[in-house]
Design a protein around this motif. Structure first.
Motif, short mmCIF file in Angstrom:
data_model
loop_
_atom_site.label_atom_id
_atom_site.label_comp_id
_atom_site.label_asym_id
_atom_site.label_seq_id
_atom_site.Cartn_x
_atom_site.Cartn_y
_atom_site.Cartn_z
N THR A 239 1.47 -3.27 0.06
CA THR A 239 1.49 -3.33 -1.45
C THR A 239 2.28 -4.52 -2.14
OG1 THR A 239 3.88 -2.47 -1.49
CG2 THR A 239 2.45 -0.69 -1.37
N GLY A 240 2.74 -5.46 -1.19
CA GLY A 240 3.39 -6.49 -1.74
C GLY A 240 4.79 -6.27 -2.22
N ILE A 267 7.38 10.34 -4.86
CA ILE A 267 6.63 9.81 -6.16
C ILE A 267 6.36 8.57 -6.49
CG2 ILE A 267 7.72 9.84 -8.59
CD1 ILE A 267 9.75 12.04 -8.11
N LEU A 268 6.84 7.67 -5.86
CA LEU A 268 6.33 6.26 -5.86
C LEU A 268 5.07 6.24 -5.16
CD1 LEU A 268 9.64 4.24 -5.07
CD2 LEU A 268 8.27 4.09 -7.28
N SER A 273 -1.15 6.10 -6.52
CA SER A 273 -2.53 6.47 -6.51
C SER A 273 -3.14 6.50 -8.03
CB SER A 273 -2.45 7.84 -6.04
OG SER A 273 -1.77 8.69 -6.80
N GLY A 274 -2.23 6.01 -8.77
CA GLY A 274 -3.03 6.06 -10.20
C GLY A 274 -2.31 6.84 -11.20
N LYS A 275 -1.61 7.87 -10.54
CA LYS A 275 -1.30 8.85 -11.40
C LYS A 275 -0.26 8.38 -12.56
CE LYS A 275 0.90 13.60 -10.78
NZ LYS A 275 1.44 14.51 -9.77
N ARG A 281 -0.69 -0.05 -6.24
CA ARG A 281 0.37 0.08 -5.60
C ARG A 281 1.47 -0.90 -5.72
NH1 ARG A 281 -0.03 4.23 -1.87
NH2 ARG A 281 -2.24 4.84 -1.64
N ASN A 282 1.05 -2.09 -6.03
CA ASN A 282 2.07 -3.25 -6.11
C ASN A 282 2.60 -3.00 -7.57
OD1 ASN A 282 -0.31 -3.81 -7.94
ND2 ASN A 282 -0.11 -5.71 -8.02
#
Length: 531
Positions: A239-240, A267-268, A273-275, A281-282
């Motif tokens: 994710t960086g 939750i993160l 996932s775009g929720k 993710r970054n």
């Protein structure tokens, strides 16, 4: 397939992202090697069952480990000594039948089978004691007993008598075969189990489990623990993220409470996932993402928060002490012989902070504030005013805190300006939170910096759409005290990397100047309101 974060049931290292607790397991294994009998008492969803599972796996090569649980055992199993003895033998037999413990001699298995299938005879605790000795003699390895969910037995005298039998075996184990070690796991410690069943005239803490040694093993996650878990996630997803920053924030909000850490991470991952509004993710694994995850966690229903609510309703003294700490800024010395403090610590709501009682973590503190506000909001005029005004304070997604202070000063002066000093000191700061809550509800959260909460001063940090606002609320106690407050606020602005801070003073001088003004101090902007 990548692992997942898990907050329900057992966590297993091969399928779940987990904190490495091998150092805790080493400490527990050493206690078992020394033949200790002990209890692990922690709040709900603290990783107790997972710890037992991993400890059992660690011990299996050297010990015969009977790991049983009282979860789901009906009340009929604790009616008398025969019932609890038969139930106990049945649970031991099940572990053998399902091959959870292996290499058990056939004669030991038959002994247990005969007891649970013989419906005619009764078995006393003394006879059960003899059965345990026979089984420990038959098995060529040291035998360890783990009992999870001992709380299920807390209302029954037969269980206390069962503990007395184990105590007797412990004291005589030099001459009679017995368990190498016994571990009881639950929320209530044994002395508090006795609080449930003894009459008020009896001594509450005369426990037959006084052979148990103290367990100095922390199940809380530390920052380094969280970093290790995030490194595994980062290896899979790249994710960086700034691992140290995210781990520090997660600890800052949870103080290492295992369920809260794992749920925020879960939750993160969902945000990744775009929720919701996050894409990638970054972006999710950032400071803003953690603030959003905390907001979502606090707005959801889960078993942990349900349990907190039930305990507040069940224990009036617990409700009162938490209310006074949070709203009135009262300080209580940490003394576990105080029933309310003992109960609060047992349930994980408070901790010992340099000799004083403190709320365990920021998530709990914010949840409790929200709970208390919701209970008092119905019919509360200042809360209703905030609800009416809320739409005028947000423009293009940004919160105007100066305007909130300006409107609060007007409402508070109109509604409560003529009340006496005692009323203002007791309720003034609470009413600002009442006014603020409906304005940020659903989009933001606030929390109080615990070290500033006292009867004179409280610092509130508001998180709104990734932005943070620091508001110092204080009782006016002269110009020098006011200047010290400005200095403290400047320090907070430095810590939070902010250029603007806010101060709300409740002033009792007859000649006070009510209103809001802006000053510049050491390159920072301070918005100061006086009521």
């Amino acid at each position: 397939m990548c692992k997942k974060f898990n907050v329900t049931g057992l966590c297993k290292p091969n399928i779940h992202y987990m904190v490495d607790i091998s150092n805790r397991l080493e400490q527990l294994e050493k206690m078992i090697q020394e033949g200790a009998y002990f209890a692990i008492n922690k709040a709900r969803q603290y990783g107790k069952t997972t710890t037992l599972y991993l400890l059992k796996k660690r011990l299996e090569a050297e010990y015969a480990v009977f790991s049983i649980s009282f979860e789901g055992v009906g009340e009929e199993a604790f009616v008398d000594s025969d019932s609890i003895s038969r139930m106990f033998c049945g649970l031991l037999y099940d572990t053998i039948f399902y091959k959870e413990v292996i290499d058990i001699p056939d004669e030991a298995t038959k002994l247990l089978h005969d007891i649970i299938t013989d419906k005619e005879s009764k078995i006393s605790l003394r006879e059960l004691s003899n059965v345990i000795s026979k089984i420990c003699r038959m098995i060529c390895r040291p035998v360890v007993l783990m009992v999870d969910e001992v709380d299920q037995a807390g209302n029954f005298k037969s269980f206390i008598e069962f503990l007395g039998m184990l105590r007797e075996k412990y004291l005589k184990r030099d001459t009679r075969p017995a368990f190498q070690s016994v571990i009881l796991v639950g929320v209530y410690d044994i002395k508090n189990l006795k609080l449930k069943i003894r009459t008020e005239t009896e001594h509450q803490y005369n426990s037959p489990w006084n052979i148990a040694v103290n367990v100095d093993v922390n199940l809380e996650f530390q920052v380094k623990d969280i970093e290790g878990m995030l490194k595994c996630y980062e290896k899979d997803y790249g994710t960086g993220m700034d691992i140290q920053l995210i781990a520090g924030l997660l600890f800052e909000y949870t103080s290492g409470y295992p369920f809260l850490v794992s749920r925020l991470c879960q939750i993160l991952d969902e945000l990744s996932s775009g929720k919701y509004q996050y894409t990638g993710r970054n972006k999710a694994w950032s400071k803003e993402g953690v603030l959003e995850a905390a907001k979502l966690l606090l707005s959801e229903e889960n078993t942990l928060f349900d349990d907190i609510r039930k305990k507040l309703e069940q224990f009036k003294e617990l409700y009162e002490i938490l209310y006074e700490i949070l709203y009135l800024g009262k300080s209580f010395p940490f003394n576990q012989y105080n029933t309310a403090i003992d109960i609060a610590k047992m349930f994980g709501f408070v901790k010992n902070d340099c000799g004083n009682v403190a709320i365990s973590n920021r998530i709990f503190e914010t949840w409790l504030y929200n709970f208390f506000v919701s209970e008092e909001s119905i019919g509360n005029v200042i809360y209703a005013a905030g609800a009416r005004d809320k739409n005028q304070f947000v423009k293009d997604g940004h919160l105007n805190m100066q305007q909130i202070l300006e409107r609060f000063v007007v409402h508070f002066t109109d509604l409560y300006g003529k009340n006496n000093r005692t009323f203002i000191e007791k309720f003034g700061r609470k009413y600002f939170l009442f006014y603020l809550k409906p304005i940020i509800n659903g989009t933001g959260n606030y929390y109080v910096e615990a070290e500033t909460r006292d009867e004179g001063r409280t610092d509130v940090v508001v998180d709104y759409h990734g932005e943070q606002f620091v508001v110092e609320m204080k009782i006016w106690r002269g110009e020098s005290y006011h200047q010290r407050g400005e200095r403290q606020l400047l320090n907070y602005l430095e810590a939070y990397h902010l250029d603007t801070g806010y101060m709300l003073s409740f002033n009792f001088n007859k000649n006070k100047e009510i209103g809001v003004k802006k000053i510049q101090l050491e390159g920072k902007t301070l918005i100061e309101a006086v009521v």
